[in-house]
Write an enzyme that holds these catalytic residues in place. Sequence first.
Site, PDB file in Angstrom:
ATOM      1  N   TYR A 146      -3.353  -3.379 -10.263  1.00  0.00           N
ATOM      2  CA  TYR A 146      -3.167  -3.025  -8.847  1.00  0.00           C
ATOM      3  C   TYR A 146      -2.341  -4.091  -8.110  1.00  0.00           C
ATOM      4  CZ  TYR A 146      -4.399  -2.598  -3.916  1.00  0.00           C
ATOM      5  OH  TYR A 146      -4.338  -2.530  -2.546  1.00  0.00           O
ATOM      6  N   SER A 203       0.798  -1.238   0.000  1.00  0.00           N
ATOM      7  CA  SER A 203       0.000   0.000   0.000  1.00  0.00           C
ATOM      8  C   SER A 203       0.822   1.276   0.000  1.00  0.00           C
ATOM      9  CB  SER A 203      -0.931   0.023   1.213  1.00  0.00           C
ATOM     10  OG  SER A 203      -2.019  -0.814   0.971  1.00  0.00           O
ATOM     11  N   LYS A 216       0.260   3.381  -2.937  1.00  0.00           N
ATOM     12  CA  LYS A 216      -0.999   4.104  -3.194  1.00  0.00           C
ATOM     13  C   LYS A 216      -0.823   5.623  -3.353  1.00  0.00           C
ATOM     14  CE  LYS A 216      -3.899   0.598  -0.961  1.00  0.00           C
ATOM     15  NZ  LYS A 216      -4.552   0.189   0.306  1.00  0.00           N
ATOM     16  N   TYR A 228      -4.034   3.790   7.699  1.00  0.00           N
ATOM     17  CA  TYR A 228      -5.214   2.954   7.923  1.00  0.00           C
ATOM     18  C   TYR A 228      -6.120   3.625   8.968  1.00  0.00           C
ATOM     19  CZ  TYR A 228      -2.120  -0.424   5.613  1.00  0.00           C
ATOM     20  OH  TYR A 228      -1.268  -1.043   4.742  1.00  0.00           O
ATOM     21  N   VAL A 276       1.421  -3.405   3.989  1.00  0.00           N
ATOM     22  CA  VAL A 276       1.490  -4.664   4.736  1.00  0.00           C
ATOM     23  C   VAL A 276       2.769  -5.449   4.454  1.00  0.00           C
ATOM     24  CG1 VAL A 276      -1.013  -4.882   5.010  1.00  0.00           C
ATOM     25  CG2 VAL A 276       0.121  -5.931   3.031  1.00  0.00           C
TER      26      VAL A 276
HETATM   27  N1  GLU Z   1      -1.914  -5.686  -1.862  1.00  0.00           N
HETATM   28  C1  GLU Z   1      -2.490  -5.476  -0.562  1.00  0.00           C
HETATM   29  C2  GLU Z   1      -4.012  -5.571  -0.637  1.00  0.00           C
HETATM   30  O1  GLU Z   1      -4.596  -4.930  -1.453  1.00  0.00           O
HETATM   31  C3  GLU Z   1      -2.066  -4.146  -0.041  1.00  0.00           C
HETATM   32  C4  GLU Z   1      -2.626  -3.917   1.293  1.00  0.00           C
HETATM   33  C5  GLU Z   1      -1.820  -2.950   2.110  1.00  0.00           C
HETATM   34  O2  GLU Z   1      -0.601  -2.869   2.007  1.00  0.00           O
HETATM   35  O3  GLU Z   1      -2.482  -2.269   2.906  1.00  0.00           O
HETATM   36  O4  GLU Z   1      -4.606  -6.292   0.110  1.00  0.00           O
END
Ligand code: GLU
Length: 408
Positions: free
Chosen positions: A193, A68, A71, A245, A263
Amino acid sequence: MPVDLRDPVRLLLDTVLADARVHEEGAVADYIPELANADPDALGIALVSTRGVPHEAGDSGVEFTIQSVSKPFAYALALDLFGIDAVSEHVGLEPSGEPFNAISLDEASGRPMNPMINAGAIVTTSLLPGATADEKFAVVRTGLERFAGRELGVDEAVFASEAATGDRNRALAYLTRSAGTLGSTAEVATTAYFRQCSVLVTARDLAIMAATLATGGVNPVTGERVISEDAARWTMAVMTGCGMYDASGTWLVRVGLPAKSGVGGGIVAVQPGQFGIGTFSPRLDARGNSVRGVAMLEALSRDHGLHMLAHREEPLSPIGALSRSDDGMETVAALRGELRFAAAEEVLTRLAPLVRDDGTLVLDFSSVTSVGPAATRLFRALPGLLGPVEDRHIQVVLHDPEGVLDDD
Ligand code: GLU
């Protein structure tokens, strides 16, 4: 990278890193099965200033999947291409206060609440140019590489693992597709993604990427402009409210830097105008944030006053020297330093009463390093403000040999 004991910042990072090792709690993410293979004890940190100087400690050169942390950078690319208004028709700007994979869509518009949760990130990637997943991913990858200043690989095993288990993300894509906010098919968006999340980075890469936001969009190591100043500011604003988060509010109080976690164990944090930090430690807390990464950034912020809203001491007076001609007709103020709104306000309110009604005010900008846009506007308006008003006829001379007042 050779150890440079003459680098005091590195020594500081070594201490922060050593202190964080006491944290044994948390667990490596395993909902994407391949992530469970990460070394739980890996620990690295890097800091890159806006001058492009890297400082790093521990496993700062070890690769892991960006997850993430990609993002905000994908969002920055979309903002740079399309602007905030167009992108905001598809993805909102509001903190959701919900976990990263929540089914969090605005009821009226069908938009995901923000680009830092999965639904919003999938929509963001779907907006990028390209008809196929490969084409969209190529845009993301090239963009991430420009932020990092080097070519980045993909962890194919993590990609395959997420593609095999990512049905919740597919569900989010279908929901946004049915609400009319997704920019492609659900399959194209999620495949691009998943690959985006599987890009391999190091803590050093993350620090350079964050520093590129800190400079307002120019990679300080390569010198390349990656995104516009507007896109950098908008991105950092969204990171400030939504990057950690459902712990984003606590983070804002305790650390106070725009940030994003992933994560895979990475965190980026930005001190606008100063530096970027990247951390890596795969053990996560219940909300998905790296336990040791949070501990290191909390310690840095607390011990070194890095909170972006920390009270700053009064800057030096912007008026370095003030002189008046023998006949009292001419007042010369030598200004200095970086002049922003408050400095311009001080100059104008202190000097205006000192100048004779038919005198001349010379503002000398020779020792000024930069003038912000609001301050420039105030100085430029000065002749009109002090000029022929009732019986006042003050002449204003802006002596600006270096052109610091130029509007851009
Ligand atoms: N590829 C992970 C998902 O979409 C990323 C989640 C994250 O790092 O928060 O579940």
